[in-house]
Design a protein around this motif. Structure first.
Motif, PDB file in Angstrom:
ATOM      1  N   GLU A  13       8.453  13.822 -33.429  1.00 48.72           N
ATOM      2  CA  GLU A  13       8.230  15.003 -34.267  1.00 48.72           C
ATOM      3  C   GLU A  13       6.738  15.160 -34.561  1.00 48.72           C
ATOM      4  O   GLU A  13       6.007  14.170 -34.678  1.00 48.72           O
ATOM      5  N   VAL A  14       6.305  16.427 -34.708  1.00 51.29           N
ATOM      6  CA  VAL A  14       4.929  16.733 -35.108  1.00 51.29           C
ATOM      7  C   VAL A  14       4.960  17.509 -36.415  1.00 51.29           C
ATOM      8  O   VAL A  14       5.908  18.261 -36.688  1.00 51.29           O
ATOM      9  N   PHE A  15       3.928  17.303 -37.213  1.00 54.62           N
ATOM     10  CA  PHE A  15       3.753  18.071 -38.442  1.00 54.62           C
ATOM     11  C   PHE A  15       2.593  19.035 -38.239  1.00 54.62           C
ATOM     12  O   PHE A  15       1.429  18.616 -38.175  1.00 54.62           O
ATOM     13  N   PRO A  16       2.853  20.349 -38.099  1.00 55.13           N
ATOM     14  CA  PRO A  16       1.743  21.298 -37.992  1.00 55.13           C
ATOM     15  C   PRO A  16       0.878  21.251 -39.243  1.00 55.13           C
ATOM     16  O   PRO A  16       1.371  21.004 -40.359  1.00 55.13           O
ATOM     17  N   VAL A  17      -0.414  21.443 -39.080  1.00 54.84           N
ATOM     18  CA  VAL A  17      -1.330  21.472 -40.207  1.00 54.84           C
ATOM     19  C   VAL A  17      -0.926  22.627 -41.127  1.00 54.84           C
ATOM     20  O   VAL A  17      -0.756  23.764 -40.676  1.00 54.84           O
ATOM     21  N   GLY A  18      -0.742  22.320 -42.400  1.00 54.42           N
ATOM     22  CA  GLY A  18      -0.324  23.337 -43.358  1.00 54.42           C
ATOM     23  C   GLY A  18       1.173  23.558 -43.395  1.00 54.42           C
ATOM     24  O   GLY A  18       1.662  24.366 -44.178  1.00 54.42           O
ATOM     25  N   GLY A  19       1.917  22.837 -42.560  1.00 49.02           N
ATOM     26  CA  GLY A  19       3.368  22.989 -42.527  1.00 49.02           C
ATOM     27  C   GLY A  19       4.037  22.033 -43.491  1.00 49.02           C
ATOM     28  O   GLY A  19       3.467  21.023 -43.911  1.00 49.02           O
ATOM     29  N   SER A  20       5.288  22.326 -43.831  1.00 48.01           N
ATOM     30  CA  SER A  20       6.034  21.490 -44.769  1.00 48.01           C
ATOM     31  C   SER A  20       7.208  20.782 -44.115  1.00 48.01           C
ATOM     32  O   SER A  20       7.871  19.961 -44.764  1.00 48.01           O
ATOM     33  N   ALA A  21       7.481  21.093 -42.853  1.00 50.89           N
ATOM     34  CA  ALA A  21       8.631  20.486 -42.169  1.00 50.89           C
ATOM     35  C   ALA A  21       8.212  20.060 -40.766  1.00 50.89           C
ATOM     36  O   ALA A  21       7.384  20.719 -40.117  1.00 50.89           O
ATOM     37  N   PRO A  22       8.765  18.946 -40.287  1.00 53.37           N
ATOM     38  CA  PRO A  22       8.423  18.487 -38.944  1.00 53.37           C
ATOM     39  C   PRO A  22       9.058  19.379 -37.881  1.00 53.37           C
ATOM     40  O   PRO A  22      10.063  20.045 -38.123  1.00 53.37           O
ATOM     41  N   VAL A  23       8.448  19.377 -36.704  1.00 53.08           N
ATOM     42  CA  VAL A  23       8.947  20.146 -35.558  1.00 53.08           C
ATOM     43  C   VAL A  23       9.266  19.151 -34.444  1.00 53.08           C
ATOM     44  O   VAL A  23       8.429  18.330 -34.073  1.00 53.08           O
ATOM     45  N   ARG A  24      10.485  19.234 -33.927  1.00 47.77           N
ATOM     46  CA  ARG A  24      10.906  18.314 -32.873  1.00 47.77           C
ATOM     47  C   ARG A  24      10.262  18.706 -31.547  1.00 47.77           C
ATOM     48  O   ARG A  24      10.234  19.888 -31.183  1.00 47.77           O
ATOM     49  N   VAL A  25       9.743  17.726 -30.801  1.00 51.69           N
ATOM     50  CA  VAL A  25       9.150  17.983 -29.488  1.00 51.69           C
ATOM     51  C   VAL A  25       9.699  16.974 -28.479  1.00 51.69           C
ATOM     52  O   VAL A  25       9.992  15.833 -28.827  1.00 51.69           O
ATOM     53  N   ASP A  26       9.855  17.424 -27.251  1.00 52.82           N
ATOM     54  CA  ASP A  26      10.293  16.558 -26.149  1.00 52.82           C
ATOM     55  C   ASP A  26       9.149  16.486 -25.148  1.00 52.82           C
ATOM     56  O   ASP A  26       9.012  17.361 -24.283  1.00 52.82           O
ATOM     57  N   VAL A  27       8.316  15.466 -25.281  1.00 50.05           N
ATOM     58  CA  VAL A  27       7.081  15.381 -24.496  1.00 50.05           C
ATOM     59  C   VAL A  27       6.912  13.965 -23.959  1.00 50.05           C
ATOM     60  O   VAL A  27       7.117  12.984 -24.679  1.00 50.05           O
ATOM     61  N   ARG A  28       6.523  13.864 -22.693  1.00 49.13           N
ATOM     62  CA  ARG A  28       6.098  12.582 -22.094  1.00 49.13           C
ATOM     63  C   ARG A  28       4.598  12.472 -22.310  1.00 49.13           C
ATOM     64  O   ARG A  28       3.818  13.325 -21.866  1.00 49.13           O
ATOM     65  N   LEU A  29       4.171  11.420 -22.998  1.00 47.96           N
ATOM     66  CA  LEU A  29       2.756  11.277 -23.328  1.00 47.96           C
ATOM     67  C   LEU A  29       2.079  10.313 -22.357  1.00 47.96           C
ATOM     68  O   LEU A  29       2.481   9.163 -22.203  1.00 47.96           O
ATOM     69  N   LEU A  30       1.024  10.814 -21.695  1.00 46.88           N
ATOM     70  CA  LEU A  30       0.147  10.009 -20.845  1.00 46.88           C
ATOM     71  C   LEU A  30      -1.237  10.040 -21.460  1.00 46.88           C
ATOM     72  O   LEU A  30      -1.704  11.097 -21.895  1.00 46.88           O
ATOM     73  N   THR A  31      -1.898   8.909 -21.504  1.00 45.76           N
ATOM     74  CA  THR A  31      -3.241   8.849 -22.065  1.00 45.76           C
ATOM     75  C   THR A  31      -4.171   8.122 -21.113  1.00 45.76           C
ATOM     76  O   THR A  31      -3.736   7.385 -20.223  1.00 45.76           O
TER      77      THR A  31
END
Length: 543
Positions: A279-297
């Motif tokens: 989950e991500v929390f948008p800046v200024g948001g009050s609720a998390p947003v679910r994301v389905d992402v493969r993270l490569l760094t």
């Protein structure tokens, strides 16, 4: 003998997960770096196969042995008419090294810019760096270690090269691509980390989804959180509307974060939360947003050192490195420099409409990639890695538009020479060194004087080319007086002299070769001393 060579040069390395694993044995190999037929660059020959087929000593000449691309059934000899039929010989040296034997009347061989006649032994340490062998100033072979086992992986995955380093990268990509674990890609700047990330994505179950690439080092520190996680309208000054953010843009696909070591502390905390909760929390948001992402760094930083300095969070490193892939620097895969250079050059030539230059079928043509330039390319340290090589290829192609071969300006030539890797230099054997093998008796003993009438036109021409148009060296090679060489040249219908050249031809060649008399001699095929006189007569300013 093949087994001994393999045993002496076998190596081990640490697997990308940190476990030690035995690598395929490596043996000396020869890879074509420059050739009059550019499409042959990258062809290779395992030296152990030569020696196994020929006994203790293997021969390298115009007509044998055959080179091929790894995995290809098509194999051909070097085939360059300027290379002598009398072979250079190679055989095993001490501790897995290689001994090179060059006959006086054979092909001219240069190592590290110096002519080599007689014998020279290259140690395993020198082989590990890579030894460029320049034959007849036209063909360049790199002597280096290579895997003795064929690659059985999933193909090139968009990565050019056959060196052991890039083979390991391809194997790692194939091993982890279909999993959803985070991958940390380590390597120096410009080494191709994003290309590896794209290969992971293209071979994953998410290949139909988006691939979003973000350089964290290029994002504003004030806005990096909003850029990554999104923001609500009015969350900060200038936020006139909702911002989606890179994580949500990559939903269902892959997000690649380059220079992850530059992430600010608050972003590191947020990244750790995303990896743990999805989950991500948008800046200024009050609720998390679910994301389905493969993270490569990816990073070129020493994250362990940054952890000790308190600049990077250890828990984040542990989560990012579900699997690690180490990308080797270009200086550790010199056998791939020729194919990589040609790959980038082809791209530029397609843009300029001159790609047909890479399809030469004429073995007598001037090499499009000059031998001297090829040697510089494989000896250069490449601090900017593949990115720098691509830029050099672009510069050379654009700077040589309309010319039959690549032209190197003095500034680039100086740059390539300034950071060259230390190369081997020919040295005489010491009193305690192993004596070189005895030379077999020559069927045609050149020490015995011959009649000039026994020398045919074609033999004369080949001797002149092999001697770089030095008339004394040609006479010695043929076993006739130098005065007879002048007579034979005057009688020949195949050979012209410097006085036969027009002023226009000399001036044009002088400009295209930037006053380099050695290059002019190879192109015009006349005596250097006589050409030098003509150049001075025309006031072109050569020494």
């Amino acid at each position: 003998m093949q087994k001994k060579l393999s045993d002496d040069l076998s190596t081990t390395a640490v697997h990308s997960r940190g476990r030690e694993a035995a690598l395929p044995r490596t043996v000396p190999a020869l890879t074509i770096v420059s050739h009059p037929q550019p499409q042959r660059i990258g062809e290779r020959l395992l030296l152990s196969e030569m020696i196994a087929a020929a006994g203790r000593t293997a021969s390298l000449s115009r007509n044998a042995p055959d080179f091929s691309r790894p995995g290809s059934l098509l194999a051909l000899p070097l085939g360059d008419p300027f290379i002598s039929r009398k072979p250079v010989r190679l055989e095993p040296g001490a501790r897995g090294g290689v001994r090179l034997l060059v006959p006086e009347d054979g092909t001219a061989v240069r190592v590290a810019g110096q002519s080599l006649v007689g014998w020279r032994e290259f140690s395993p340490e020198e082989l590990a760096v890579g030894v460029p062998l320049e034959l007849a100033e036209r063909v360049v072979l790199l002597l280096h270690p290579a895997s003795s086992t064929p690659e059985t992986g999933p193909g090139d995955l968009g990565m050019v090269g056959q060196g052991e380093g890039v083979r390991r990268v391809r194997e790692d990509v194939a091993r982890v691509a279909d999993l959803d674990v985070p991958v940390l890609i380590r390597g120096e700047t410009g080494s191709g980390k994003e290309l590896v990330a794209r290969a992971v994505h293209q071979n994953s179950k998410r290949r139909a989804g988006p691939f979003i690439s973000v350089n964290l080092g290029a994002l504003s520190k004030e806005l990096v959180s909003a850029e990554l996680f999104g923001a609500r309208k009015g969350a900060y000054t200038g936020a006139a509307g909702d911002r989606e953010g890179f994580f949500r843009a990559a939903h269902g696909g892959t997000l690649f974060l380059d220079e992850v070591g530059e992430a600010p502390p608050e972003v590191q905390v947020a990244l750790l939360r995303v990896l743990e909760t999805g989950e991500v929390f948008p800046v200024g948001g009050s609720a998390p947003v679910r994301v389905d992402v493969r993270l490569l760094t990816a990073t070129d930083a020493n994250l362990e050192e940054r952890i000790r300095q308190g600049l990077f969070k250890a828990p984040l490193l542990h989560r990012l490195a579900g699997f690690e892939i180490q990308v080797p620097p270009l200086r550790e895969r010199r056998e791939d420099i020729g194919p990589l250079f040609m790959h980038f050059a082809r791209q530029e030539l397609e843009t300029t409409g001159e790609v047909q230059r890479l399809s030469s079928a004429d073995p007598r043509a001037e090499p499009w990639l000059p031998a001297s330039l090829a040697v510089r390319l494989v000896r250069y340290a490449w601090p900017g890695n593949i990115r720098q090589l691509r830029n050099v290829a672009r510069q050379l192609v654009i700077g040589s538009r309309g010319l039959p071969y690549l032209r190197v300006d003095a500034r680039l030539e100086q740059e390539l020479d300034s950071a060259a890797a230390p190369g081997p230099t020919p040295r005489a054997p010491s009193a305690t060194a192993s004596a070189p093998p005895e030379e077999p008796e020559s069927v045609d003993d050149k020490a015995a004087r011959r009649k000039p009438s026994d020398v045919g036109e074609q033999e004369l021409l080949e001797a002149l080319r092999a001697s770089s148009w030095d008339l004394k060296a040609t006479a010695d090679r043929l076993g006739i007086p130098r005065s007879s060489v002048y007579v034979l040249i005057d009688k020949s219908s195949l050979i012209r002299t410097a006085r036969d050249l027009s002023p226009e031809e000399i001036s044009t060649c002088f400009q295209e070769c930037q006053g380099d008399l050695d290059r002019m001699v190879r192109r015009l095929e006349v005596s250097k001393r006589a050409l030098q006189r003509r150049v001075r007569e025309l006031g072109l300013g050569a020494d």
